[in-house]
Design an enzyme around this catalytic site. Structure first.
Site, PDB file in Angstrom:
ATOM      1  N   CYS A  86       0.837  -1.202   0.000  1.00 22.70           N
ATOM      2  CA  CYS A  86       0.000   0.000   0.000  1.00 22.70           C
ATOM      3  C   CYS A  86       0.874   1.257   0.000  1.00 22.70           C
ATOM      4  O   CYS A  86       1.551   1.526  -0.972  1.00 22.70           O
ATOM      5  CB  CYS A  86      -0.984  -0.054   1.165  1.00 22.70           C
ATOM      6  N   HIS A 202      -3.734  -5.541   1.025  1.00 23.67           N
ATOM      7  CA  HIS A 202      -3.071  -5.770   2.311  1.00 23.67           C
ATOM      8  C   HIS A 202      -3.049  -7.251   2.691  1.00 23.67           C
ATOM      9  O   HIS A 202      -3.928  -7.705   3.429  1.00 23.67           O
ATOM     10  CB  HIS A 202      -3.810  -4.999   3.409  1.00 23.67           C
ATOM     11  N   GLU A 204      -1.174  -8.577   4.844  1.00 22.83           N
ATOM     12  CA  GLU A 204      -0.950  -8.683   6.294  1.00 22.83           C
ATOM     13  C   GLU A 204      -2.237  -8.520   7.092  1.00 22.83           C
ATOM     14  O   GLU A 204      -2.278  -8.818   8.277  1.00 22.83           O
ATOM     15  CB  GLU A 204       0.111  -7.660   6.735  1.00 22.83           C
TER      16      GLU A 204
END
Lengths: 229, 85
Positions: A86, A202, A204
């Site tokens: 990002c 994302h 994560e």
């Protein structure tokens, strides 16, 4: 494997990245302050999501001048793995570590789950996945529209540097599946040497069923394959 | 060393989708400004800098634009004016 996670003023996904590496992968991670001059022996560097320097001027434009970025660039030049997620992707592009640029979305800020298709698996962040595998994970950005000249886009395609594309439920890269207007539905790319990888979604934030998806795990597990190769 | 004030326009490169510009265009049409074609939203920076003359001040700001102020992939810039302070 030791993962260094850079914290810039305005980063806000560094703890998610830490959680993914330490709690889900069981590997070592260390937080690196943007003013540091030392990667503390990290094998992998993650530039996390957020709004470094308030996105002043352009997203990522100021963060690339942080002292740590000199070390990150050296690490990358030596073949070390760098992952930009990002805002980290935006920073890597601004720093010239990755091709292209990330522009304002065609339809404003988007925070939603998206599906991306893995296009190539010969990188440190995709090796545990399969070509064509579709992964669901969130996006949350206002400036994620990947753009580059047509000649650069053709070169990226020819050199297999487009790693992730936004796709629909059937795995097709359609206009409707594109959340930000990215050229050719590009969600993530790597550099020519294939050791610097950036993506807008994302992974994560998709490492646990509690988060709604654990599709991001396979990407982090790829790092392990690379680290122990 | 003389002080100069250099203003520079940074605009999205023509041909690239400019969602801000398009939103403003649509709003102007809604207000009845039917003659409006395209609108492009960029940035206007005013930089105060020391230089030996106007040409040097302008050259210096050009370098700033190339290295930081404009994104070479997606933006164009033009020096809008240089005035002696």
């Amino acid at each position: 494997m030791k993962v260094g996670i850079v914290r810039f003023p305005g980063s806000n996904c560094e703890d998610d990245a830490f959680h993914a590496v330490v709690d889900q992968l069981g590997e070592e991670a260390v937080m690196l302050w943007h003013k540091d001059h030392d990667l503390q022996g990290s094998d992998v560097v993650i530039l996390p999501g957020g709004f470094s320097y308030g996105d002043y001027l352009r997203a990522g434009a100021i963060a690339r001048f942080s002292p740590i970025m000199r070390e990150v660039a050296l690490h990358a030049a030596k073949g070390g793995i760098v992952l930009g997620i990002c805002n980290g992707f935006q920073i890597a592009c601004e720093a010239g570590l990755l091709p292209g640029a990330l522009l304002r979305n065609d339809a404003g800020y988007r925070s939603m789950p998206v599906t991306i298709r893995v296009e190539h698996t010969d990188t440190a962040f995709t090796s545990a996945a399969t070509v064509g595998q579709c992964l669901t994970m969130p996006i949350a950005h206002g400036e994620g529209r990947f753009a580059a000249g047509e000649d650069v886009l053709d070169q990226l395609e020819n050199d297999a540097q487009v790693l992730f594309r936004y796709v629909d439920a059937a795995g097709e890269a359609t206009v409707d599946a594109n959340p930000n207007g990215a050229m050719r539905n590009i969600a993530g790319v790597c550099n020519a040497a294939r050791n610097v990888i950036g993506l807008m979604p994302h992974p994560e934030r998709a490492v646990d069923p509690l988060l709604g998806s654990e599709d991001g795990l396979v990407l982090f597990e790829s790092l392990l394959v690379a680290a122990h190769a | 060393m003389t002080r100069f004030r250099v203003s520079v326009h940074i605009i999205p490169r023509r041909g690239l989708l400019d969602p801000q510009g398009k939103a403003v265009t649509d709003a102007l049409h809604t207000l009845g400004f039917a003659g409006v074609g395209e609108v492009h939203v960029g940035r206007h920076l005013v930089i105060e800098t020391g230089a030996k003359d106007i040409a040097a001040a302008e050259a210096s700001v050009r370098t700033m634009c190339e290295r930081l102020l404009a994104n070479p992939v997606t933006e164009d810039f033009e020096i809008a004016g240089v005035v002696k302070e």
